[in-house]
Structure formats: C-alpha cells, structure tokens
Scaffold this active site. Structure first.
Site, PDB file in Angstrom:
ATOM      1  N   LYS A  96       0.844  -1.204   0.000  1.00 49.17           N
ATOM      2  CA  LYS A  96       0.000   0.000   0.000  1.00 49.17           C
ATOM      3  C   LYS A  96       0.875   1.248   0.000  1.00 49.17           C
ATOM      4  O   LYS A  96       2.069   1.181   0.342  1.00 49.17           O
ATOM      5  CB  LYS A  96      -0.914  -0.022   1.225  1.00 49.17           C
ATOM      6  CG  LYS A  96      -0.163  -0.045   2.551  1.00 49.17           C
ATOM      7  CD  LYS A  96      -1.092  -0.449   3.680  1.00 49.17           C
ATOM      8  CE  LYS A  96      -0.351  -0.450   5.010  1.00 49.17           C
ATOM      9  NZ  LYS A  96      -1.115  -1.159   6.034  1.00 49.17           N
ATOM     10  N   ARG A 135     -11.272  -0.306  13.637  1.00 55.87           N
ATOM     11  CA  ARG A 135     -11.225   0.281  12.295  1.00 55.87           C
ATOM     12  C   ARG A 135     -12.218  -0.478  11.430  1.00 55.87           C
ATOM     13  O   ARG A 135     -13.406  -0.240  11.494  1.00 55.87           O
ATOM     14  CB  ARG A 135      -9.795   0.267  11.754  1.00 55.87           C
ATOM     15  CG  ARG A 135      -9.638   1.074  10.482  1.00 55.87           C
ATOM     16  CD  ARG A 135      -8.162   1.313  10.117  1.00 55.87           C
ATOM     17  NE  ARG A 135      -7.476   0.079   9.704  1.00 55.87           N
ATOM     18  CZ  ARG A 135      -6.184   0.048   9.347  1.00 55.87           C
ATOM     19  NH1 ARG A 135      -5.463   1.159   9.342  1.00 55.87           N
ATOM     20  NH2 ARG A 135      -5.618  -1.085   8.987  1.00 55.87           N
ATOM     21  N   HIS A 167      -6.720  -7.527  12.686  1.00 58.32           N
ATOM     22  CA  HIS A 167      -5.531  -6.674  12.690  1.00 58.32           C
ATOM     23  C   HIS A 167      -5.321  -6.168  14.108  1.00 58.32           C
ATOM     24  O   HIS A 167      -6.278  -5.782  14.775  1.00 58.32           O
ATOM     25  CB  HIS A 167      -5.764  -5.506  11.716  1.00 58.32           C
ATOM     26  CG  HIS A 167      -4.524  -4.745  11.375  1.00 58.32           C
ATOM     27  ND1 HIS A 167      -3.333  -5.343  11.050  1.00 58.32           N
ATOM     28  CD2 HIS A 167      -4.289  -3.410  11.280  1.00 58.32           C
ATOM     29  CE1 HIS A 167      -2.425  -4.415  10.776  1.00 58.32           C
ATOM     30  NE2 HIS A 167      -2.978  -3.229  10.914  1.00 58.32           N
ATOM     31  N   ARG A 219       1.217 -10.821   7.364  1.00 57.04           N
ATOM     32  CA  ARG A 219       1.128  -9.683   6.432  1.00 57.04           C
ATOM     33  C   ARG A 219       2.167  -8.653   6.833  1.00 57.04           C
ATOM     34  O   ARG A 219       2.021  -7.966   7.835  1.00 57.04           O
ATOM     35  CB  ARG A 219      -0.254  -9.027   6.513  1.00 57.04           C
ATOM     36  CG  ARG A 219      -1.431  -9.959   6.328  1.00 57.04           C
ATOM     37  CD  ARG A 219      -2.742  -9.173   6.328  1.00 57.04           C
ATOM     38  NE  ARG A 219      -2.928  -8.386   7.526  1.00 57.04           N
ATOM     39  CZ  ARG A 219      -3.675  -8.751   8.568  1.00 57.04           C
ATOM     40  NH1 ARG A 219      -4.329  -9.908   8.523  1.00 57.04           N
ATOM     41  NH2 ARG A 219      -3.786  -7.975   9.608  1.00 57.04           N
ATOM     42  N   TYR A 249      14.527  31.116   7.713  1.00 55.86           N
ATOM     43  CA  TYR A 249      13.304  31.846   8.081  1.00 55.86           C
ATOM     44  C   TYR A 249      13.137  32.077   9.579  1.00 55.86           C
ATOM     45  O   TYR A 249      13.409  31.180  10.383  1.00 55.86           O
ATOM     46  CB  TYR A 249      12.075  31.060   7.602  1.00 55.86           C
ATOM     47  CG  TYR A 249      11.832  31.150   6.120  1.00 55.86           C
ATOM     48  CD1 TYR A 249      11.550  32.375   5.510  1.00 55.86           C
ATOM     49  CD2 TYR A 249      11.882  30.005   5.336  1.00 55.86           C
ATOM     50  CE1 TYR A 249      11.316  32.436   4.144  1.00 55.86           C
ATOM     51  CE2 TYR A 249      11.658  30.066   3.966  1.00 55.86           C
ATOM     52  CZ  TYR A 249      11.371  31.281   3.373  1.00 55.86           C
ATOM     53  OH  TYR A 249      11.151  31.349   2.035  1.00 55.86           O
ATOM     54  N   CYS A 304      13.311  24.704   5.144  1.00 55.03           N
ATOM     55  CA  CYS A 304      12.534  25.420   4.125  1.00 55.03           C
ATOM     56  C   CYS A 304      11.816  24.413   3.222  1.00 55.03           C
ATOM     57  O   CYS A 304      12.005  23.211   3.345  1.00 55.03           O
ATOM     58  CB  CYS A 304      13.429  26.296   3.266  1.00 55.03           C
ATOM     59  SG  CYS A 304      14.488  27.413   4.181  1.00 55.03           S
ATOM     60  N   MET A 305      11.026  24.921   2.278  1.00 50.99           N
ATOM     61  CA  MET A 305      10.278  24.023   1.399  1.00 50.99           C
ATOM     62  C   MET A 305      11.214  23.145   0.557  1.00 50.99           C
ATOM     63  O   MET A 305      11.005  21.951   0.412  1.00 50.99           O
ATOM     64  CB  MET A 305       9.381  24.843   0.474  1.00 50.99           C
ATOM     65  CG  MET A 305       8.389  24.014  -0.310  1.00 50.99           C
ATOM     66  SD  MET A 305       7.457  25.006  -1.468  1.00 50.99           S
ATOM     67  CE  MET A 305       6.456  25.998  -0.389  1.00 50.99           C
ATOM     68  N   ASP A 306      12.290  23.763   0.023  1.00 53.03           N
ATOM     69  CA  ASP A 306      13.178  23.016  -0.874  1.00 53.03           C
ATOM     70  C   ASP A 306      14.605  22.868  -0.350  1.00 53.03           C
ATOM     71  O   ASP A 306      15.403  22.182  -0.968  1.00 53.03           O
ATOM     72  CB  ASP A 306      13.277  23.727  -2.227  1.00 53.03           C
ATOM     73  CG  ASP A 306      11.924  24.088  -2.770  1.00 53.03           C
ATOM     74  OD1 ASP A 306      11.293  23.213  -3.367  1.00 53.03           O
ATOM     75  OD2 ASP A 306      11.493  25.243  -2.549  1.00 53.03           O
TER      76      ASP A 306
HETATM   77  C1  LIG Z   1      -0.483  -1.934   6.875  1.00 52.46           C
HETATM   78  C2  LIG Z   1      -1.060  -3.214   7.241  1.00 52.46           C
HETATM   79  C3  LIG Z   1      -0.233  -4.320   7.477  1.00 52.46           C
HETATM   80  C4  LIG Z   1       1.263  -4.247   7.514  1.00 52.46           C
HETATM   81  O1  LIG Z   1       1.661  -3.565   8.683  1.00 52.46           O
HETATM   82  P1  LIG Z   1       3.188  -3.393   9.101  1.00 52.46           P
HETATM   83  O2  LIG Z   1       3.134  -2.995  10.518  1.00 52.46           O
HETATM   84  O3  LIG Z   1       3.724  -2.321   8.227  1.00 52.46           O
HETATM   85  O4  LIG Z   1       3.838  -4.689   8.889  1.00 52.46           O
HETATM   86  C5  LIG Z   1      -0.834  -5.546   7.709  1.00 52.46           C
HETATM   87  N1  LIG Z   1      -2.178  -5.665   7.713  1.00 52.46           N
HETATM   88  C6  LIG Z   1      -3.008  -4.613   7.526  1.00 52.46           C
HETATM   89  C7  LIG Z   1      -4.461  -4.829   7.559  1.00 52.46           C
HETATM   90  C8  LIG Z   1      -2.471  -3.349   7.284  1.00 52.46           C
HETATM   91  O5  LIG Z   1      -3.277  -2.311   7.125  1.00 52.46           O
END
Ligand SMILES: *Cc1c(COP(=O)(O)O)cnc(C)c1O
Length: 730
Positions: A393, A489, A518, A575, A619, A666-668
């Site tokens: 992601k 969530r 999760h 995951r 700045y 700064c920005m850049d």
């Molecule tokens: C982002 C995410 C992960 C991976 O999480 P990490 O802590 O970066 O390993 C796994 N499962 C779900 C549902 C996530 O949103």
C-alpha cells in the site's frame, strides 16, 4: 590446481583488497581472483572451480560466520601466501569475542608453507601465542620496517584521495585513488594491498602508477527510470563472466518489446575470451533481449552467439564507446529497458551520464535484494506451508510498488494494498500474485471481479455487490472476512462473524477464502494483555465459522510487529509491511529478528558559506550562529519529506561526521552546520537516513527526533526525489 594461491580473509575489506590487487596492481600478470564476494563455504568452492587456465597467482577470498568453518576453507584453498585485513566485529554473534574471531581467521594460515608469507595488521590480539606454529615469515602492515608505510592522507578533489607512501627502499610517492575522503577507513585496506604487491616484488613506481587506476567496484546494479522514460540498469563498473551472466537475470524481471543490452565486453580472459563472449551472446538471446549494442574486442563473438540463438534479434556494433554513446543518445527514447554492462576501462560512464544527467540532487537508494532478504527473514518464521503477504500500500511505503512487486513476485504469495486502484496498477504492470484489497468501495466491484482480486469484506451490502459483479463476469471472487477484535477500524465484532458468514454462504459467486483481523498495539509490550484479548476474539470468530462448517484456507492476523512477537498469531499467513524495509515497529521487535537496511536517502551539499558569530540562519531567525560558522544548504526541504519539526533538531552525516540541522527547514532547502568538519565541498554527499560507507542514521531515530512513528517518516518522501533501485547481492 597448478600455481600459487593467495588467500585473503578479515572482517572487512576482503573484496576491495582482492579487487585492488587483481584489477590494478597485478593485472599485468595472469591473475585469477574469486568473483564478486564469493567467500562463503559455497563461494570459495565455486571460485576454485571457476579457475580454469593455469595462472601466475590465484587470489581467493575466504569469509566465515561461525566457528570451525575456516578449517574447511583452508583445506580447499591450501594457500601459499595469506593476508588478514583486520579483526572487526562482523559476524560477532557467531563467535562471542574478537579473540575468538582472530583464532578462527588464523586457521586459514596454519599450513602456509615456509616459502610463503603472511601479512597481518598490527593488532595486539594477534600475539605470539596465536601465531606460534606458523612456519612462514610474518609481516605486520602499518609497523613493519620491511614494508611500505602510509605517512599521510589527504583529500584530492571531488571523490578522490591521495595517499603519501614511503617505501623501504627510501622512495616516497603519492598515490591518488578514486575513493572519497569520507571513506578513509578503507585506506588501511589499501595499505595492506600495497604491502602485498610489495611482497610480490612490484616496485614503488608500478604500485603508484597502477594503483591509481583503481576504482572500487560498486558491485551492484543500479536501476532507475530515466528522463527518456526507459528503465535503466547500470552496471558499468566491472565486467567478468560471472557478473555479466548474473546481471542478465534482470531480463527475468523486466521484459518488453524494446529491451536493450549495451555490452562493452569483458577484459583479461586470455584465450577463453571468444568463447566466454559467445556464451554471453547466447544468454542474451535466451533472455529475449531485442537489441544488442556491442563494442569491444570480442563483439563479433557475442554477436554470433546471439544471432545463432535468436534470429529476430537486432545487433548493432560500434567501433568505440563514443560511437555507441552517439547512437544511444538518438535512439534511447525508443527503449523500454536498457541494461548497460562493461569493464571500467570501456568508460561507459559517458553513456550512463547521458541518462543520469537529469537526476535530481537528492537520491533515494532502495535495495531490492535487501528487501527480498527481509521478506525471506519473515518467511523463515513460518512453517513450510505458511504463506507470506507483503503489503505494498501507499506505493510500497513510498518506495514504488511496481518495482518491489516485480522483484518479490517469486518469493511472496500475496501482495496487499489499501485500495483497488493500487491493485489495478500492479496488474497493469504484469503482477499475477494474489492481491488482497483492504477497502472495496461500491464503484470498485467490477475491477475486483475482472482482475481476480481478493477483497476484505465486512458488510453484507459490499458482499452482495461483489456477488453481482462476479456473476456479470462469470467468475467467483475469493473474499477474506474481517473481524474487529479491538483495532477499532474495519471488520465486524467477533459475535457477528457467524451471521455474516451464513448470509455470504448463500451468495454463490463468493467463496470465503480467509478470516482475518488486525492488531492495534502489537508493537507495545505494555499492551500485551490487550493483544491477547484480540487473539481470543479472533479464536472466537474462527470457532463461529467452524460451527457453520466453514474452515477458510487462510487465517491471518499478524503484521510486522505481531509476526515477530507473537508466534501464536502467525496462523497460516503473515502480512508484512514495515519489516521488509528493515525498520522495526518498536525496540522489542528488534530483539526477535535481524533485518537489513535497504533504504538510504543521500542528498548533497548545495551551497557553502561562512557566517560571523551572531548571524541568523533561515526563516524567522530561529537559529543564530554562536561562533564563526560554516553553513551548508542541501537541496532537500519539507516538500520532499524532511519534516519542519526537524528545524534546529535533527542531524545529517557529512564526511563521516554529524552535522546538525540548523534554522527552519525550508520548502526546498535545509541548512546544516558543518563547522569544524574537514574538507567539505559543494557536491559532497549528505546522508539523511539509511546506511552509507560505514555510517548510519536509522529511520527510527529520525522518527524519534521529530516525535512520530517510523512509518510516517518512511512513507512521505516526495516523488521529486529520484529513486534508484539496487540489486546488490552480498
Ligand atoms: C499496513 C497493514 C499491514 C502491515 O503492517 P506493518 O506494521 O507495516 O507490517 C498488515 N495488515 C493490515 C491490515 C495493514 O493495514
């Protein structure tokens, strides 16, 4: 195997020393050297077997990571001469002490014959007792009057350094090398190389002349998207049969209608030259490279091997690099993938600069091989039939989902994304792995069916919409039911899983492939009781499914933190996101797993100025010089991802030393105070995070400095920063 062998070992610098000797000092003789960093139990064997023609000297590198390995390497190599570069802390965990490392390394030299010699550093650990039964002369570089000495070192312009050497015959010379002065720790290794050459009878003049030709090989393939729009792979630092064959494997990952292999040949192969070049041509053909651009002495042999195996392929031959460069300049925009390979002498850098010239000043290096190794470290936590999902992601946490996916596709079962749009992009890039999508919106259902994605489902409405879409596309969609066990969530509560599953069972175009949850706090040991409650909720949901006669093939709960900390949460799949980038969600995770650091952000010194005491910088005058100060600006600002919270807070590394960030970011641009750091010049590299030339700043540390989590620091680097992907096998 006829001919003498020189064996090299040590904690660091083995490969550099071997290359320094083989490529510059001794190349006038027929010298064979182990390819790349082939120094393991298998690497040494391969190195020895690859040596074919009789050679004046074979240089073999040996490395150990555990006790009692060296005796096997010694028996294979049977060296006449030996060099020990140093006793450091590499592989310390396998030995427990530096003394144990020293004892193990010396095993390589136990049977050196009396007519050989041994070169070692001037280290008190290497004492009389340890060396007692060595029968050949022993020299200590750095202190032995019979050897060349390093009197002084100094910077010699951008990316170069000068070594002032004194030889035992009274001569003094200056050796210039293409090594940045910030990388001074390598000079001791070069001194070992110079002493080795001296012991082989090479004169002070030759050492100075040929040693100056040395460029430390980067031993890594760089990949980036050029301005011309093609994917460029650059390995123009060295070329030998092993590295050339290995870099052609690029075309296993990247294919296209218009792939180019630019090849300037391989040097120093003697009578095997024509044969080895022909083999490379055949291999390029087998990899379906569509255009072969050749120069160098054996170009005919490569062309012949290629044409023979791939009649449709196009060959262009050029008299020299300049002609090749002119052609590439005109036609590169037609290419999709370009691999550039050749020996340093071919000076392909003009060609790569042609592509490189438009790079921005800040470069984000991402090592695909280290990301793969981290993914495999996580896979190692799972049983053989366990599955691994890598989360891609947010552009693979800001690195680039397509690149990472292409490289990982054979090592990973699933990829994970947040939105369908991200999965569409992966499919478009030819990724065929299973893809888990976290959130499906009503408009997305047709794409899910069409692209064979596996959505996370926690509402009957979405399930029905998916079912209708699957019916329209005449397919079945595999779904993963999500339980909210405390994350707060997505997902249904554990007691609602049964009713939802029962309703979904009626939808004939859906199939329940997985059950998942999760964790919210798996990184935090203080919250372990809560995480265990989450686990219990998940078990409850699983039992509810089983009661309905549903036993989904996949159960998954753990991300990077839980996978490391809670073996009981690994179920049939884990995951992993953050972990594959070598970053630990928390300190506790660092204690369970060893990960490599694949991400490095390098900026450079963009301007330099000396200010008097009491002068405000940047700045809003948030910093005022307290003394006469040397202030540098780097081309990197908060737009690029360097948080404004690091104003007057963070630090970077310049020339091996810490330089604090001063004034407002700064920005850049961002100011860093380089007062007192020697030899800083415009164009010098600045390490912002990652590992580079023995220095390191961890992303975790940056996160701590600005009071956020490493995730946020990792993902936010803007796409203005050029990404370069490395394939750097160790
Ligand atoms: C982002 C995410 C992960 C991976 O999480 P990490 O802590 O970066 O390993 C796994 N499962 C779900 C549902 C996530 O949103």
């Amino acid at each position: 195997m006829p001919g003498p062998t020189l064996a090299i070992t040590g904690s660091n610098g083995k490969t550099i020393l071997k290359d320094f000797l083989a490529h510059s000092l001794m190349s006038r003789e027929l010298v064979y050297a182990s390819p790349g960093s082939y120094n393991s139990q298998v690497g040494v064997a391969l190195s020895l077997l690859a040596r074919r023609t009789p050679v004046a000297l074979a240089i073999i590198e040996a490395g150990v990571s555990q006790q009692n390995e060296m005796q096997h390497l010694a028996a294979m190599i049977r060296p006449r001469h030996g060099v020990l570069t140093n006793i450091g802390l590499a592989h310390f965990e396998g030995f427990g002490s530096r003394a144990a490392i020293a004892r193990e390394k010396i095993q390589l030299f136990r049977d050196l014959p009396p007519e050989g010699w041994l070169l070692i550093p001037d280290d008190p650990l290497l004492d009389e007792a340890l060396l007692a039964d060595i029968r050949c002369p022993i020299y200590r570089f750095g202190s032995d009057p019979r050897l060349p000495k390093l009197i002084a070192t100094s910077p010699a312009g951008r990316g170069r350094s000068q070594l002032h050497l004194a030889f035992p015959d009274g001569q003094e010379t200056f050796l210039q090398v293409a090594i940045d002065y910030s990388w001074r720790e390598v000079f001791q290794t070069l001194l070992a190389g110079i002493c080795t050459a001296w012991l082989f009878g090479i004169s002070a003049n030759s050492i100075t002349r040929y040693g100056g030709a040395f460029n430390p090989p980067l031993n890594r393939l760089e990949l980036w998207q050029s301005e011309q729009g093609c994917l460029l792979a650059n390995d123009s630092y060295s070329a030998d049969p092993v590295s050339t064959r290995s870099c052609l494997s690029l075309f296993d990952h990247y294919q296209g209608k218009n792939t180019w292999f630019i090849f300037a040949g391989m040097g120093e192969l003697g009578e095997r030259g024509a044969y080895e070049h022909r083999v490379i041509g055949e291999l390029a053909a087998r990899k379906q490279v569509k255009h072969l651009l050749l120069t160098g002495p054996h170009a005919d042999a490569t062309a012949e091997g290629y044409r023979h195996a791939f009649a449709e392929g196009v060959v262009h031959q050029f008299d020299d690099t300049a002609a090749l460069t002119r052609y590439a300049d005109h036609h590169a925009k037609e290419a999709e993938v370009v691999l550039i390979k050749g020996p340093r002498e071919a000076r392909l850098d003009t060609l790569t600069n042609l592509f490189k010239s438009k790079l921005t000043q800040t470069v984000y290096y991402i090592s695909l091989t280290k990301i793969r190794d981290n993914a495999l470290a996580y896979r190692g936590l799972m049983p053989a039939d366990g599955k691994l999902l890598v989360m891609l992601k947010a552009f693979a946490y800001g690195t680039d989902a397509g690149q990472i996916a292409r490289f990982l596709q054979t090592h990973v079962d699933f990829f994970g994304v947040a939105y369908v749009k991200e999965a569409v992009s992966l499919r478009r890039q030819g990724i065929n792995n299973e893809i888990l999508v976290q959130l499906v919106l009503p408009d997305d259902v047709d794409e899910v069916a069409r692209l064979d994605l596996q959505p996370v489902v926690f509402s009957l409405d979405v399930a029905r919409a998916l079912n209708t879409a699957a019916e329209r596309h005449n397919t079945r969609i595999k779904i993963h039911l999500k339980v909210d066990t405390g994350m707060g969530r997505f997902g249904v509560f554990p007691d609602q899983v049964g009713p939802l599953a029962a309703a979904i069972q009626e939808l004939k175009h859906l199939q329940i492939e997985g059950l998942m949850t999760h964790f919210s706090s798996a990184d935090d040991p203080e919250a372990d009781a809560f995480s265990r409650e989450q686990l219990a909720g998940f078990e409850q949901a699983r039992a509810a499914l089983n009661a309905l006669g549903i036993d989904p093939p996949l159960c998954h709960a753990a991300a990077s933190a839980a996978a490391a900390r809670f073996p009981e949460a690994r179920f049939s799949m884990i995951r992993i996101g953050l972990g594959v980038y070598g970053i630990y969600p928390s300190r506790e995770v660092a204690e369970t797993l060893v990960l490599k650091c694949p991400v490095t952000l390098l900026s450079q010194i963009g301007s330099l100025k000396t200010y008097p005491p009491g002068y405000p910088i940047s700045y809003n005058q948030r910093f005022t010089t307290k003394r006469e100060s040397r202030i540098a600006f780097m081309p990197l600002g908060y737009y690029d991802g360097l948080s404004r919270k690091l104003s007057n807070q963070g630090y970077v590394i310049v020339n091996g030393r810490r330089a604090p960030i001063v004034g407002s970011v700064c920005m850049d641009f961002t100011a860093v105070d380089v007062t007192g750091i020697e030899d800083v010049a415009v164009g010098d590299p600045v390490l912002v995070f990652g590992e580079w030339r023995g220095n390191s700043i961890r992303v975790e540390e940056l996160a701590e400095m600005e009071g956020t989590i490493p995730y946020e620091v990792l993902v936010r680097w803007s796409h203005r920063i050029q990404r370069i992907y490395l394939m750097d096998e160790e």
